[in-house]
Design an enzyme around this catalytic site. Structure first.
Site, short mmCIF file in Angstrom:
data_model
loop_
_atom_site.label_atom_id
_atom_site.label_comp_id
_atom_site.label_asym_id
_atom_site.label_seq_id
_atom_site.Cartn_x
_atom_site.Cartn_y
_atom_site.Cartn_z
N ASP A 1 30.16 -15.95 11.20
CA ASP A 1 30.47 -14.76 10.42
C ASP A 1 29.68 -13.58 11.00
O ASP A 1 28.63 -13.78 11.61
CB ASP A 1 30.09 -15.01 8.96
CG ASP A 1 30.28 -13.79 8.10
OD1 ASP A 1 29.29 -13.33 7.50
OD2 ASP A 1 31.40 -13.26 8.06
N ASP B 1 28.92 -10.01 9.29
CA ASP B 1 28.04 -9.27 8.38
C ASP B 1 27.23 -10.22 7.51
O ASP B 1 27.79 -11.03 6.77
CB ASP B 1 28.86 -8.33 7.51
CG ASP B 1 29.67 -7.35 8.35
OD1 ASP B 1 30.84 -7.09 8.02
OD2 ASP B 1 29.13 -6.86 9.37
#
Length: 504
Positions: free
Chosen positions: A339, A341
């Site tokens: 991922d 952020d």
């Protein structure tokens, strides 16, 4: 590559005298000089300054880099990662380049098709005059037929970055180059034959060199684990004598067991089988050689211990594979999907400004460990700001580019631009991004691991059949932490968990 690509030369070395001959031949060769010559010194304690070996013509272009004593794979990674050039030509420190090597290198790399990862040079091994070559000389001569030998192999830097470089679990020579090439070929790249050439002299070797070389059998176990049963055929590697070595070693063990247990018939049968196998191996090595007294004595003595050495190293290799690569859900993943952020960089909601990108603590070091292990990565990121009208795709791409500037190449980017109400199949916790990333990397989803900071990342991994590791942040809910199958304190800890092959 474009018409006249920029090229750097990388030479891993342990300070052998042959390095001087290589650099002199490189300085004397016709053609455009490389942008830089990067000599990577990976001795544990370098006592001699290698700059004294650099000819005047190359002095301004040569840099000596400090590596770590991790073998040629680690040294080459240090070299190419320090190079900004479009192409990286790897040379071993015991070759001598042809008079026209630089000229032909430029020609080999000019105008390569976009799907070509690299160009293989021709390797010649001089034969002794007036006699047949001995066992060690025949072993070195095998380089002439080797596929993808980095004694002279120029790669497109973009291909090296996409693959993450050489797998540093291979701490010896001979397999690390084939392993990288197999990964590149699996991703659709090609490696073509060039017209340039080098000479690889046969350096002196001691009595036990053939026995020490059996340590490479441990790497064969890792190659089998990474690339399957047919890796030798795909890599053009000789099949070897493993079945015979195991049989001879088994016969020797049976003979010893018979003696210890008072079973003379078992001992006699085992000893006879061991003796026959050892004699066959010794003659197979003596027959094509010079058959002088020293060679015959060396072959007789080393053939008595070589099968056991090969078998023990092979077994040790499989033991390490079992511990480090493993099987099933506890295996070291074939790819890691991350991922963005909150995992790779600090979470700035709907960020469209590259200047606001800040890596998470330890992110670069963790990613470098994955690259060093030869594990490809990809990014899977929800960016609903596009669907909500708060961002445009160009802003997302700019932020992604800034992430790679700070963290290094991250592989393909799989982004869901849809708003939560769009009902798409790509927005996490749906599995679409994970499935697409696995397909882009050519890896089964079950062999991927997903690292994220919220429950949606975990659920997307589960839905795709991938392994999930949660790295909680301030925005992670307590319930998400309690329900996650694996939790790590931060990204470096998550990478450590995956590389250990620890149980989920």
């Amino acid at each position: 590559m474009s018409g006249a690509p920029s090229v750097d030369v990388v030479v891993p070395t342990v300070g052998r005298p042959s390095l001087v001959a290589l650099l002199r031949s490189l300085a004397d060769a016709r053609g455009p000089l490389p942008g830089r010559v990067l000599v990577v010194d990976d001795r544990p304690a370098a006592t001699v300054a290698l700059t004294t070996a650099v000819p005047r013509r190359l002095a301004a272009r040569t840099a000596v880099l400090r590596g770590r004593p991790g073998g040629p794979a680690a040294a080459r990674n240090v070299g190419w990662r320090a190079s900004p050039a479009e192409g990286v030509a790897f040379l071993d420190d015991d070759v001598i380049v042809d008079d026209d090597w630089l000229e032909r290198l430029a020609a080999d790399l000019a105008g390569l098709d976009d799907d070509v990862a690299g160009s293989q040079g021709r390797i010649r091994v001089p034969r002794p005059g007036g006699r047949r070559p001995g066992d060690w000389e025949r072993n070195v001569a095998g380089l002439e037929q080797a596929r993808w030998a980095t004694a002279d192999l120029a790669y497109r830097r973009a291909a090296l970055a996409a693959a993450g470089g050489f797998d540093e679990r291979f701490t010896r020579a001979y397999r690390e180059d084939a392993e990288l090439a197999l990964r590149l070929v699996d991703r659709g790249w090609r490696i073509v034959a060039g017209l340039r050439g080098v000479t690889h002299p046969v350096r002196p070797a001691d009595f036990w060199v053939s026995v020490r070389l059996q340590a490479g059998n441990a790497d064969d176990a890792l190659m089998r684990a990474l690339h399957g049963r047919g890796w030798r055929t795909r890599a053009g590697a000789p099949q070897g004598r493993r079945a015979r070595h195991l049989a001879v070693t088994g016969a020797g063990i049976a003979a010893l067991a018979g003696l210890l247990l008072g079973r003379p018939r078992v001992a006699a049968a085992g000893a006879a089988a061991w003796l026959a196998g050892t004699a066959e191996l010794a003659w197979a090595r003596i027959a094509p050689g010079p058959r002088d007294r020293r060679e015959v004595l060396t072959m007789l003595v080393t053939s008595a211990v070589l099968p056991a050495a090969a078998s023990l190293h092979w077994a040790a290799g499989w033991w390490r594979v079992w511990r480090r690569v493993g099987r099933g859900p506890a295996a070291v993943p074939a790819a890691v999907l991350l991922d963005r952020d909150g995992t790779l960089v600090e979470d700035v909601p709907y960020n469209g400004e590259p200047a606001r990108v800040r890596p998470r603590p330890g992110a670069r070091e963790a990613l470098d460990r994955l690259r060093a292990a030869g594990i490809p990565t990809a990014v899977v990121s929800n960016q609903s700001g596009v669907g909500r009208g708060l961002l445009d795709p160009g802003q997302v791409a700019a932020v992604n580019a800034r992430c790679e500037e700070l963290l290094g190449p991250l592989g393909p980017w799989l982004v869901c631009p849809h708003a939560p109400t769009a009902g798409c199949s790509c927005r996490k916790p749906a599995p679409g991004l994970v499935l697409d990333a696995a397909a882009a990397l050519g890896v089964e989803p079950a062999r991927c691991a997903v690292i994220g900071d919220i429950g949606a990342d975990v659920e997307a991994a589960r839905a795709a059949g991938a392994r999930a590791v949660l790295v909680p942040t301030a925005r992670t809910r307590r319930r998400e932490v309690l329900e996650a199958p694996e939790v790590a304190a931060d990204l470096p800890a998550a990478v450590d968990l995956l590389l250990r092959g620890g149980p989920p």
